[in-house]
Design an enzyme around this catalytic site. Sequence first.
Site, PDB file in Angstrom:
ATOM      1  CB  CYS A  57      14.597 -20.579 -15.020  1.00 52.08           C
ATOM      2  SG  CYS A  57      14.753 -18.809 -14.842  1.00 52.08           S
ATOM      3  CG  HIS A  64      13.992 -21.737 -19.196  1.00 47.89           C
ATOM      4  ND1 HIS A  64      12.866 -21.067 -18.747  1.00 47.89           N
ATOM      5  CD2 HIS A  64      15.061 -20.964 -18.856  1.00 47.89           C
ATOM      6  CE1 HIS A  64      13.255 -19.943 -18.157  1.00 47.89           C
ATOM      7  NE2 HIS A  64      14.568 -19.848 -18.218  1.00 47.89           N
ATOM      8  CG  ASN A 107      13.794 -16.249 -18.330  1.00 45.77           C
ATOM      9  OD1 ASN A 107      12.941 -16.968 -17.816  1.00 45.77           O
ATOM     10  ND2 ASN A 107      15.082 -16.368 -18.092  1.00 45.77           N
TER      11      ASN A 107
HETATM   12  O1  UT7 Z   1      16.574 -18.238 -17.036  1.00 43.94           O
HETATM   13  C1  UT7 Z   1      17.844 -18.498 -16.530  1.00 43.94           C
HETATM   14  C2  UT7 Z   1      18.789 -18.468 -17.514  1.00 43.94           C
HETATM   15  N1  UT7 Z   1      19.134 -17.141 -17.988  1.00 43.94           N
HETATM   16  C3  UT7 Z   1      19.729 -17.136 -19.159  1.00 43.94           C
HETATM   17  O2  UT7 Z   1      19.757 -18.157 -19.804  1.00 43.94           O
HETATM   18  C4  UT7 Z   1      20.442 -15.897 -19.645  1.00 43.94           C
HETATM   19  C5  UT7 Z   1      21.759 -16.326 -20.258  1.00 43.94           C
HETATM   20  N2  UT7 Z   1      22.544 -15.230 -20.796  1.00 43.94           N
HETATM   21  C6  UT7 Z   1      22.156 -14.569 -21.886  1.00 43.94           C
HETATM   22  O3  UT7 Z   1      21.119 -14.828 -22.443  1.00 43.94           O
HETATM   23  C7  UT7 Z   1      23.112 -13.556 -22.459  1.00 43.94           C
HETATM   24  O4  UT7 Z   1      24.367 -13.653 -21.821  1.00 43.94           O
HETATM   25  C8  UT7 Z   1      22.566 -12.092 -22.317  1.00 43.94           C
HETATM   26  C9  UT7 Z   1      21.392 -11.893 -23.249  1.00 43.94           C
HETATM   27  C10 UT7 Z   1      22.172 -11.831 -20.877  1.00 43.94           C
HETATM   28  C11 UT7 Z   1      23.668 -11.096 -22.712  1.00 43.94           C
HETATM   29  O5  UT7 Z   1      24.113 -11.347 -24.029  1.00 43.94           O
HETATM   30  P1  UT7 Z   1      25.669 -11.457 -24.348  1.00 43.94           P
HETATM   31  O6  UT7 Z   1      25.769 -11.641 -25.786  1.00 43.94           O
HETATM   32  O7  UT7 Z   1      26.240 -12.517 -23.446  1.00 43.94           O
HETATM   33  O8  UT7 Z   1      26.178  -9.993 -23.966  1.00 43.94           O
HETATM   34  P2  UT7 Z   1      27.231  -9.534 -22.840  1.00 43.94           P
HETATM   35  O9  UT7 Z   1      26.663  -9.694 -21.482  1.00 43.94           O
HETATM   36  O10 UT7 Z   1      28.553 -10.166 -23.135  1.00 43.94           O
HETATM   37  O11 UT7 Z   1      27.315  -7.983 -23.171  1.00 43.94           O
HETATM   38  C12 UT7 Z   1      27.803  -7.507 -24.429  1.00 43.94           C
HETATM   39  C13 UT7 Z   1      27.659  -5.993 -24.441  1.00 43.94           C
HETATM   40  C14 UT7 Z   1      28.212  -5.305 -23.203  1.00 43.94           C
HETATM   41  O12 UT7 Z   1      28.848  -4.102 -23.604  1.00 43.94           O
HETATM   42  P3  UT7 Z   1      30.453  -4.006 -23.720  1.00 43.94           P
HETATM   43  O13 UT7 Z   1      30.964  -4.339 -22.353  1.00 43.94           O
HETATM   44  O14 UT7 Z   1      30.825  -5.033 -24.748  1.00 43.94           O
HETATM   45  O15 UT7 Z   1      30.668  -2.594 -24.145  1.00 43.94           O
HETATM   46  C15 UT7 Z   1      26.979  -4.985 -22.396  1.00 43.94           C
HETATM   47  O16 UT7 Z   1      27.158  -3.850 -21.554  1.00 43.94           O
HETATM   48  O17 UT7 Z   1      26.275  -5.620 -24.518  1.00 43.94           O
HETATM   49  C16 UT7 Z   1      25.982  -4.658 -23.496  1.00 43.94           C
HETATM   50  N3  UT7 Z   1      24.588  -4.832 -23.072  1.00 43.94           N
HETATM   51  C17 UT7 Z   1      23.562  -4.194 -23.636  1.00 43.94           C
HETATM   52  N4  UT7 Z   1      23.506  -3.306 -24.639  1.00 43.94           N
HETATM   53  C18 UT7 Z   1      22.301  -2.847 -24.982  1.00 43.94           C
HETATM   54  C19 UT7 Z   1      24.121  -5.651 -22.089  1.00 43.94           C
HETATM   55  N5  UT7 Z   1      22.783  -5.525 -22.008  1.00 43.94           N
HETATM   56  C20 UT7 Z   1      22.408  -4.645 -22.958  1.00 43.94           C
HETATM   57  C21 UT7 Z   1      21.171  -4.118 -23.367  1.00 43.94           C
HETATM   58  N6  UT7 Z   1      21.153  -3.234 -24.384  1.00 43.94           N
HETATM   59  N7  UT7 Z   1      20.002  -4.489 -22.798  1.00 43.94           N
END
Ligand code: UT7
Length: 319
Positions: free
Chosen positions: A113, A246, A276
């Site tokens: 990225c 980005h 993204n």
């Molecule tokens: O381009 C390179 C750089 N990439 C990035 O910058 C991405 C950086 N990371 C992020 O943007 C965020 O970490 C994400 C958007 C990927 C995830 O958001 P988060 O607030 O960090 O969520 P999390 O991974 O901590 O997940 C929270 C919950 C989990 O459930 P439990 O374990 O709390 O029950 C996940 O299983 O959300 C769940 N979850 C979803 N739920 C519905 C993860 N993906 C989804 C989804 N829909 N698509």
Amino acid sequence: MPYSKIIGTGSYLPERVVTNQELQARIETSDDWIVSRTGIEARHVAAETEMTSDLAFQAAQRAMQAANVSADDIDLIIVATTTPDMIFPSTACLLQARLGVKRGAAFDVQAVCTGFIYALATADKFIASGAHKCALVVGAEVFSRLLDWTDRRTCVLFGDGAGAVIVKASEAPGIYSSHLHADGSLSHILRVSGNVHRGQVRGSPFVEMDGPAVFKLAVRVLDECSREALEHNGFTGKDLDWFVPHQANLRIINATADKMGVPRERVVTTVARHGNTSAASVPLALDKAVRDARIQPGHLVLLEGVGGGMTWGSILLRW
Ligand code: UT7
């Protein structure tokens, strides 16, 4: 001439749009979750027959038209991509042939990225050194091909697209500075580990990401590298006319802008409609703000990226 300057931009998005509504009908996710956690509402996905070089070609032609340069003028092509058409030759060489460019160098840059930032920084150095006169720099991806479309943690985040710029030598800035960074010890938090091994894919062909770890790193390093760029050139966030980061997550973008003291209306965001697009995200956002006349001659613009590697970097320029 000591500086390089962007003299034209172009971009291309595949026709097909995949909305959050479509995804929530297919996998266990919701429009609410995706919008509240990322700001993404929809993303473009390339047709089965479209390759990265096809997207790059469209974006490149538009940038060349905007800059009023022909294939004969270009003596350097750098393509930033994580999804090359083939292992070799490079996508830059395929693009060179397609455009009818006959001289100079053509190569790909792989910084995921951050790829466009790395590629533009490279073009800047090549041009400022006097070795090359007119560069085409492209960020292009069919990132959708690296996604496991049953993995809700990753497949809702990414999209396909391409952005391109033409860069020429200039007496005045132009690009003031580029600052590039990498920390390979963090390669495991965001990767596609697969490789082709004696006719088989060894490792995973899909994106694997520790989302929270990438999130925390992104917020920290984007703040550090925006400060680095501004302080190096004697500016503050208040001097910026436009911040073009980005486009991975609106929460990361807003946190970075707030730390810099850049008001939200000075931040170019396309993440809602593009998702993204990896190496394509910064040039896509830049082209949008140039074409809708937000970015004007004389404006101070900060470009920034972070991605797999981990890699990150910034470019500060006067439009
Ligand atoms: O381009 C390179 C750089 N990439 C990035 O910058 C991405 C950086 N990371 C992020 O943007 C965020 O970490 C994400 C958007 C990927 C995830 O958001 P988060 O607030 O960090 O969520 P999390 O991974 O901590 O997940 C929270 C919950 C989990 O459930 P439990 O374990 O709390 O029950 C996940 O299983 O959300 C769940 N979850 C979803 N739920 C519905 C993860 N993906 C989804 C989804 N829909 N698509």
